[in-house]
Structures are given as C-alpha cells and as structure tokens.
Enzyme design. Sequence first.
Site, PDB file in Angstrom:
ATOM      1  N   ASP A   1       0.824  -1.220   0.000  1.00  0.00           N
ATOM      2  CA  ASP A   1       0.000   0.000   0.000  1.00  0.00           C
ATOM      3  C   ASP A   1       0.852   1.262   0.000  1.00  0.00           C
ATOM      4  O   ASP A   1       0.542   2.234  -0.682  1.00  0.00           O
ATOM      5  CB  ASP A   1      -0.909   0.009   1.238  1.00  0.00           C
ATOM      6  CG  ASP A   1      -1.988  -1.072   1.116  1.00  0.00           C
ATOM      7  OD1 ASP A   1      -2.893  -1.114   1.951  1.00  0.00           O
ATOM      8  OD2 ASP A   1      -1.895  -1.865   0.145  1.00  0.00           O
TER       9      ASP A   1
ATOM     10  N   VAL B   1       3.657   1.831  -1.275  1.00  0.00           N
ATOM     11  CA  VAL B   1       4.224   2.122  -2.612  1.00  0.00           C
ATOM     12  C   VAL B   1       3.150   2.819  -3.456  1.00  0.00           C
ATOM     13  O   VAL B   1       3.387   3.856  -4.092  1.00  0.00           O
ATOM     14  CB  VAL B   1       4.663   0.812  -3.308  1.00  0.00           C
ATOM     15  CG1 VAL B   1       5.106   1.091  -4.738  1.00  0.00           C
ATOM     16  CG2 VAL B   1       5.761   0.150  -2.503  1.00  0.00           C
TER      17      VAL B   1
ATOM     18  N   ASP C   1       0.518   4.435  -2.295  1.00  0.00           N
ATOM     19  CA  ASP C   1       0.240   5.767  -1.733  1.00  0.00           C
ATOM     20  C   ASP C   1       1.298   6.788  -2.136  1.00  0.00           C
ATOM     21  O   ASP C   1       0.983   7.928  -2.476  1.00  0.00           O
ATOM     22  CB  ASP C   1       0.146   5.675  -0.198  1.00  0.00           C
ATOM     23  CG  ASP C   1      -1.111   4.886   0.204  1.00  0.00           C
ATOM     24  OD1 ASP C   1      -1.168   4.392   1.332  1.00  0.00           O
ATOM     25  OD2 ASP C   1      -2.020   4.762  -0.654  1.00  0.00           O
TER      26      ASP C   1
ATOM     27  N   GLU D   1     -24.479 -13.241 -18.893  1.00  0.00           N
ATOM     28  CA  GLU D   1     -24.932 -11.846 -18.924  1.00  0.00           C
ATOM     29  C   GLU D   1     -23.824 -10.960 -19.496  1.00  0.00           C
ATOM     30  O   GLU D   1     -22.663 -11.368 -19.513  1.00  0.00           O
ATOM     31  CB  GLU D   1     -25.292 -11.375 -17.498  1.00  0.00           C
ATOM     32  CG  GLU D   1     -26.337 -12.248 -16.840  1.00  0.00           C
ATOM     33  CD  GLU D   1     -26.617 -11.868 -15.388  1.00  0.00           C
ATOM     34  OE1 GLU D   1     -26.194 -10.771 -14.939  1.00  0.00           O
ATOM     35  OE2 GLU D   1     -27.264 -12.678 -14.684  1.00  0.00           O
TER      36      GLU D   1
ATOM     37  N   LYS E   1     -21.214  -7.861 -19.392  1.00  0.00           N
ATOM     38  CA  LYS E   1     -20.470  -7.144 -18.360  1.00  0.00           C
ATOM     39  C   LYS E   1     -20.432  -5.671 -18.751  1.00  0.00           C
ATOM     40  O   LYS E   1     -19.752  -5.276 -19.663  1.00  0.00           O
ATOM     41  CB  LYS E   1     -19.057  -7.701 -18.222  1.00  0.00           C
ATOM     42  CG  LYS E   1     -18.350  -7.163 -16.983  1.00  0.00           C
ATOM     43  CD  LYS E   1     -17.072  -7.924 -16.682  1.00  0.00           C
ATOM     44  CE  LYS E   1     -16.383  -7.408 -15.431  1.00  0.00           C
ATOM     45  NZ  LYS E   1     -16.153  -5.979 -15.388  1.00  0.00           N
TER      46      LYS E   1
ATOM     47  N   ARG F   1     -19.242   1.295  -4.687  1.00  0.00           N
ATOM     48  CA  ARG F   1     -18.603   0.115  -4.119  1.00  0.00           C
ATOM     49  C   ARG F   1     -17.538   0.528  -3.121  1.00  0.00           C
ATOM     50  O   ARG F   1     -17.360  -0.115  -2.082  1.00  0.00           O
ATOM     51  CB  ARG F   1     -17.968  -0.695  -5.258  1.00  0.00           C
ATOM     52  CG  ARG F   1     -17.239  -1.948  -4.840  1.00  0.00           C
ATOM     53  CD  ARG F   1     -16.818  -2.763  -6.077  1.00  0.00           C
ATOM     54  NE  ARG F   1     -16.039  -3.904  -5.674  1.00  0.00           N
ATOM     55  CZ  ARG F   1     -14.726  -3.836  -5.452  1.00  0.00           C
ATOM     56  NH1 ARG F   1     -14.090  -2.714  -5.635  1.00  0.00           N
ATOM     57  NH2 ARG F   1     -14.053  -4.901  -5.067  1.00  0.00           N
TER      58      ARG F   1
ATOM     59  N   GLU G   1     -25.043  -1.753 -12.292  1.00  0.00           N
ATOM     60  CA  GLU G   1     -24.029  -0.865 -12.884  1.00  0.00           C
ATOM     61  C   GLU G   1     -24.705   0.412 -13.340  1.00  0.00           C
ATOM     62  O   GLU G   1     -25.782   0.368 -13.953  1.00  0.00           O
ATOM     63  CB  GLU G   1     -23.409  -1.597 -14.087  1.00  0.00           C
ATOM     64  CG  GLU G   1     -22.026  -1.208 -14.415  1.00  0.00           C
ATOM     65  CD  GLU G   1     -20.986  -1.835 -13.464  1.00  0.00           C
ATOM     66  OE1 GLU G   1     -21.343  -2.686 -12.647  1.00  0.00           O
ATOM     67  OE2 GLU G   1     -19.823  -1.440 -13.565  1.00  0.00           O
TER      68      GLU G   1
HETATM   69  N1  LIG Z   1     -24.290  -8.911 -15.241  1.00  0.00           N
HETATM   70  C1  LIG Z   1     -23.459  -8.810 -14.221  1.00  0.00           C
HETATM   71  O1  LIG Z   1     -23.496  -9.537 -13.253  1.00  0.00           O
HETATM   72  C2  LIG Z   1     -22.440  -7.726 -14.250  1.00  0.00           C
HETATM   73  C3  LIG Z   1     -22.502  -6.806 -15.275  1.00  0.00           C
HETATM   74  N2  LIG Z   1     -21.585  -5.805 -15.343  1.00  0.00           N
HETATM   75  C4  LIG Z   1     -20.622  -5.669 -14.421  1.00  0.00           C
HETATM   76  N3  LIG Z   1     -19.724  -4.632 -14.574  1.00  0.00           N
HETATM   77  C5  LIG Z   1     -20.520  -6.565 -13.340  1.00  0.00           C
HETATM   78  C6  LIG Z   1     -19.592  -6.538 -12.258  1.00  0.00           C
HETATM   79  C7  LIG Z   1     -19.808  -7.547 -11.386  1.00  0.00           C
HETATM   80 BR1  LIG Z   1     -18.761  -7.853  -9.793  1.00  0.00          BR
HETATM   81  S1  LIG Z   1     -21.129  -8.530 -11.852  1.00  0.00           S
HETATM   82  C8  LIG Z   1     -21.444  -7.594 -13.270  1.00  0.00           C
END
Ligand SMILES: NC(=O)c1cnc(N)c2cc(Br)sc12
Length: 323
Positions: A39, A41, A43, A118, A120, A141, A175
């Site tokens: 940490d 380093v 910081d 799903e 991301k 978060r 998100e």
């Molecule tokens: N569909 C999902 O679960 C999902 C979608 N987009 C994201 N950036 C994230 C991050 C986490 Br941790 S889960 C998730």
Amino acid sequence: KPVEQLTIEEATHEVKSLSLQVEQWGREYYENDNPSVEDYVYDQAYQRLVSLEKAFPELQSPDSPTQQVGAATISDFAKVEHPNPMLSMGDVFSVAELIEFNDRLQRNGVDHPEYNLELKIDGLAVSLMYENGKFVQGSTRGDGRIGEDITKNLKKIKSIPRTLSQPLTIEVRGECYMPKEAFAKLNEQRELQGLTVFANPRNAAAGSLRQLDPQVTADRELSTFIYYVPDYQTLGVTTQSAALLKLAELGFNVNLNNQVVDSQAEIEAYINEYTKKRNDLEYGIDGIVEKVNDLALQEELGSTVKVPRWEIAYKFPPEEAAT
Ligand SMILES: NC(=O)c1cnc(N)c2cc(Br)sc12
C-alpha cells in the site's frame, strides 16, 4: 526530483507514466483485490501524482486516477458500510481459461450446472437500498466494504425507481453507465468549453456520480442495469435468470440479453455473438459474466475472501477501434 525543479516536459512525461502505473495498481487493488505492490508504494506514487497535478494544473485531467472511483473514497461523501461486501469478480481472458473454471466447478461436485450468461457493463457499480419499496440510499462500491453515499445523485437518474411495484425491503446492485451517444455529446460540449475530455464512458459515469452537485448528475445522461440481489429469498426466486425477470417486474432497468445455457458450445456461441455485437450496443461492455444459475448452489459455493466461486468474467480482448 522535487516537482518544483521539473520542466513542463519532464512533468508531462512523469504524470503520464505515473498515471498509468497508479491506474494499474488501483485496478489490482480495487477491482481484483490482488495488489502487486505494498500500500505505501501505491500511496507514495499516488501522492506524487497529486503533487505533480497541483504544481502543473495544465496536466490535470478528469481521467486522472486521482479523480477516479476506487482510487480514494473522497472524504466529502458520507460513508456507507455495505451489509454484504461488494466483492469484485475473477476474470479470464480466453475460452480455454473459462473451460478450466467450469471444469474446476465440476470437480467440486457441481456437475452439469446451468449457467446464466450476462453482459459485463462498463460502468460504475452501485448498491441501492429500498425500505418498504421506497428508495432510501444508494452508494458506490468504494473499497468493497465501505462505499460513498451518493443517494442525492442517484435520485437524479430516471431509470432508478423511487418506488417499487411491491413494498419490499431489499438491497439490489447493478451498474450505472453512460450510453455511448451521451458520452460522445458530453465530450463534444467539454471540448467546446475548453475542458478536458473523459477517456471512456466508464470514467464519465464515475466522474458524473462521484461529485457533490446532484444537478451535474442530472445534466449527464446516466442509466442503470440492475443484476444482483444479495438476499434472493426476498424476491422468492431460485435462479439468477428468474431474479432478473423479477427485478424488471419490480421496476428496475434490467439487461435482458442474458441466456441460460448448460453446454460449452452455447457459452462459446454467446461469446462469439457479443464479440460481434459489442460495437453496435448503445452502451459499453468489456466482457460477459458467467454465473451458476441456481441461487442455492451459488450460496453453497460461496466466495473466497476476494471473489465469488460461482461467477467469472470473460473479458473481451481490448478493442482496436476507439469506442
Ligand atoms: N451482469 C453482471 O453480473 C455484471 C454486469 N456488469 C458488471 N460490470 C458486473 C460486475 C460484477 Br462484480 S457482476 C457484473
């Protein structure tokens, strides 16, 4: 060398290399909970960057890690302790590694699991708390345990329901993102106003939420995709795919490009489909998320101190063309 003795060229060079380094270390620490340096380093480098940006204001940028989520929970915000830690997620960068992840699950007795696939979303993770169906608090978060209270800003986002269709007391997560179109327009305006521009929609969303003026959030077109409920029993569902449908019924914006699969072939077909479709989507995605669909099985598998054992992110290779 003390920052005062640097030429603008030296400072520019050092800010550039230091930003990349601090960003990398920040990602390791905040996203993968797997720092490669101590940490102090991190910081030291972070503080050096802050002092360089102070000494050379022309080198400041909204994309600097000193302005980004996770780099430091800005003390201006009230703190929110997450009842369940907001973990990050393991990620893999090839189908071979994904197969390895699935084989490991099968070796742990999860034979022939059904997965929910799903997208991301490339945005900022948020937690939303509802009491008797009323939106009462929203937070970032942060470091996974303590986030920042951004309730006032989140109340300006149209896709976040103020009241649910059922009077549930529940936490949901998802998100918050800026659509590509809105991102392009925002940067155009900023250029016209002689302001620095955001490097990508994710930074633009973070920069629009992690600041103290809710009107700024209101002026930035932000949206959400909700995809997770820590306490799924409240929803009365047994699978992740059913949870998504229930979240949509409650009034949340849900990304319904998910697919329930139970074979490697279907997983690869989904990855290929969204690798192709990625550029045409109105929002940024940086991969797909594979989750064990059965929620009781997810609970049984649990999480390591860092990441859940029941989900993995497959990250797309970095895009060549600029988004
Ligand atoms: N569909 C999902 O679960 C999902 C979608 N987009 C994201 N950036 C994230 C991050 C986490 Br941790 S889960 C998730």
